[in-house]
Design a protein around this motif. Structure first.
Motif, PDB file in Angstrom:
ATOM      1  N   LEU A  12       0.821  -1.209   0.000  1.00  0.00           N
ATOM      2  CA  LEU A  12       0.000   0.000   0.000  1.00  0.00           C
ATOM      3  C   LEU A  12       0.854   1.258   0.000  1.00  0.00           C
ATOM      4  CD1 LEU A  12      -2.865  -0.998   2.452  1.00  0.00           C
ATOM      5  CD2 LEU A  12      -2.912  -0.921  -0.043  1.00  0.00           C
ATOM      6  N   ASP A  13       2.002   1.203   0.661  1.00  0.00           N
ATOM      7  CA  ASP A  13       2.898   2.359   0.676  1.00  0.00           C
ATOM      8  C   ASP A  13       3.432   2.657  -0.723  1.00  0.00           C
ATOM      9  OD1 ASP A  13       4.222  -0.121   0.917  1.00  0.00           O
ATOM     10  OD2 ASP A  13       6.008   0.799   1.777  1.00  0.00           O
ATOM     11  N   THR A  54       7.282  11.310   0.059  1.00  0.00           N
ATOM     12  CA  THR A  54       8.345  10.529   0.698  1.00  0.00           C
ATOM     13  C   THR A  54       7.912   9.816   1.979  1.00  0.00           C
ATOM     14  OG1 THR A  54       9.137  12.529   1.813  1.00  0.00           O
ATOM     15  CG2 THR A  54      10.201  11.929  -0.263  1.00  0.00           C
ATOM     16  N   PHE A  55       6.884  10.312   2.636  1.00  0.00           N
ATOM     17  CA  PHE A  55       6.483   9.760   3.934  1.00  0.00           C
ATOM     18  C   PHE A  55       6.138   8.268   3.900  1.00  0.00           C
ATOM     19  CE2 PHE A  55       3.233   8.713   7.082  1.00  0.00           C
ATOM     20  CZ  PHE A  55       3.927   8.995   8.257  1.00  0.00           C
ATOM     21  N   PRO A  56       5.315   7.785   2.954  1.00  0.00           N
ATOM     22  CA  PRO A  56       4.919   6.368   3.023  1.00  0.00           C
ATOM     23  C   PRO A  56       6.094   5.387   2.962  1.00  0.00           C
ATOM     24  CG  PRO A  56       3.491   7.550   1.504  1.00  0.00           C
ATOM     25  CD  PRO A  56       4.618   8.479   1.870  1.00  0.00           C
ATOM     26  N   ILE A  57       6.984   5.570   2.007  1.00  0.00           N
ATOM     27  CA  ILE A  57       8.112   4.634   1.877  1.00  0.00           C
ATOM     28  C   ILE A  57       9.036   4.753   3.083  1.00  0.00           C
ATOM     29  CG2 ILE A  57      10.143   3.988   0.504  1.00  0.00           C
ATOM     30  CD1 ILE A  57       7.516   3.258  -0.872  1.00  0.00           C
ATOM     31  N   CYS A  58       9.332   5.986   3.496  1.00  0.00           N
ATOM     32  CA  CYS A  58      10.234   6.174   4.647  1.00  0.00           C
ATOM     33  C   CYS A  58       9.630   5.595   5.927  1.00  0.00           C
ATOM     34  CB  CYS A  58      10.556   7.659   4.837  1.00  0.00           C
ATOM     35  SG  CYS A  58      11.606   8.340   3.540  1.00  0.00           S
ATOM     36  N   SER A  59       8.312   5.563   6.019  1.00  0.00           N
ATOM     37  CA  SER A  59       7.646   5.049   7.217  1.00  0.00           C
ATOM     38  C   SER A  59       7.538   3.533   7.235  1.00  0.00           C
ATOM     39  CB  SER A  59       6.225   5.614   7.326  1.00  0.00           C
ATOM     40  OG  SER A  59       6.261   6.993   7.512  1.00  0.00           O
ATOM     41  N   PHE A  60       7.172   2.962   6.105  1.00  0.00           N
ATOM     42  CA  PHE A  60       6.851   1.541   6.079  1.00  0.00           C
ATOM     43  C   PHE A  60       7.926   0.662   5.444  1.00  0.00           C
ATOM     44  CE2 PHE A  60       2.859   3.880   6.331  1.00  0.00           C
ATOM     45  CZ  PHE A  60       2.387   3.351   7.509  1.00  0.00           C
ATOM     46  N   ARG A  61       8.884   1.279   4.790  1.00  0.00           N
ATOM     47  CA  ARG A  61      10.045   0.569   4.234  1.00  0.00           C
ATOM     48  C   ARG A  61      11.288   1.414   4.486  1.00  0.00           C
ATOM     49  NH1 ARG A  61       7.845  -3.565   1.397  1.00  0.00           N
ATOM     50  NH2 ARG A  61       5.757  -3.136   0.679  1.00  0.00           N
ATOM     51  N   ILE A  66      16.717   5.959   1.487  1.00  0.00           N
ATOM     52  CA  ILE A  66      17.724   6.643   0.668  1.00  0.00           C
ATOM     53  C   ILE A  66      17.294   6.668  -0.798  1.00  0.00           C
ATOM     54  CG2 ILE A  66      20.105   6.528  -0.198  1.00  0.00           C
ATOM     55  CD1 ILE A  66      19.917   7.506   2.655  1.00  0.00           C
ATOM     56  N   ILE A  67      16.721   5.577  -1.251  1.00  0.00           N
ATOM     57  CA  ILE A  67      16.287   5.502  -2.649  1.00  0.00           C
ATOM     58  C   ILE A  67      15.165   6.491  -2.915  1.00  0.00           C
ATOM     59  CG2 ILE A  67      15.193   4.010  -4.382  1.00  0.00           C
ATOM     60  CD1 ILE A  67      16.749   1.678  -3.032  1.00  0.00           C
ATOM     61  N   ILE A  68      14.122   6.488  -2.086  1.00  0.00           N
ATOM     62  CA  ILE A  68      12.990   7.378  -2.340  1.00  0.00           C
ATOM     63  C   ILE A  68      13.388   8.838  -2.159  1.00  0.00           C
ATOM     64  CG2 ILE A  68      11.966   7.304  -0.015  1.00  0.00           C
ATOM     65  CD1 ILE A  68      10.059   7.470  -3.353  1.00  0.00           C
ATOM     66  N   LEU A  69      14.253   9.133  -1.198  1.00  0.00           N
ATOM     67  CA  LEU A  69      14.685  10.519  -1.000  1.00  0.00           C
ATOM     68  C   LEU A  69      15.476  10.999  -2.216  1.00  0.00           C
ATOM     69  CD1 LEU A  69      15.762  10.352   2.756  1.00  0.00           C
ATOM     70  CD2 LEU A  69      13.629  11.264   1.822  1.00  0.00           C
TER      71      LEU A  69
END
Length: 121
Positions: A12-13, A54-61, A66-69
């Motif tokens: 879902l993220d 950026t919040f969903p990936i940084c929170s749940f994965r 680093i990749i999403i940022l």
């Protein structure tokens, strides 16, 4: 099973991030004949959009942070480079607002992760 594991298992993220990516791309690269003058909130909108991105990936994965940022920063830069090609005006300050939003999204994710750890103790 906790909520974090459910979100990870259903991706879902990743889905939310993908929808936000498409929405941001569409809204920022949409060619419109007459843009209203910036109301002064333009930078705020950029920051909020990239924090949400950026919040969903940084929170749940967190391992993908680093990749999403990095991808979000590249995405923000590319938007500003492409905008003049679609009749919009690129602005370096919009890019910096994107970067501030990226940092905000990461920071909020760190708070979320710490609260999750604290709640499980």
């Amino acid at each position: 099973m906790n909520v974090t594991k459910i979100i990870q298992n259903l991706y879902l993220d990743v889905l939310v991030t993908s929808v936000l990516f498409a929405t941001i791309a569409g809204l920022t690269l949409l060619s419109v004949p007459h843009l209203p003058a910036a109301s002064g909130h333009d930078k705020l909108y950029h920051g909020i959009a990239f924090a949400a991105l950026t919040f969903p990936i940084c929170s749940f994965r967190p391992s993908g942070s680093i990749i999403i940022l990095s991808l979000a920063a590249l995405f923000g830069a590319m938007i500003e480079i492409i905008q003049p090609l679609v009749g919009r005006q690129g602005d370096i300050m919009d890019f910096w607002a994107d970067v501030v939003g990226i940092c905000l999204g990461w920071s909020l994710a760190q708070i979320y992760l710490r609260l999750c750890i604290w709640a499980h103790k």
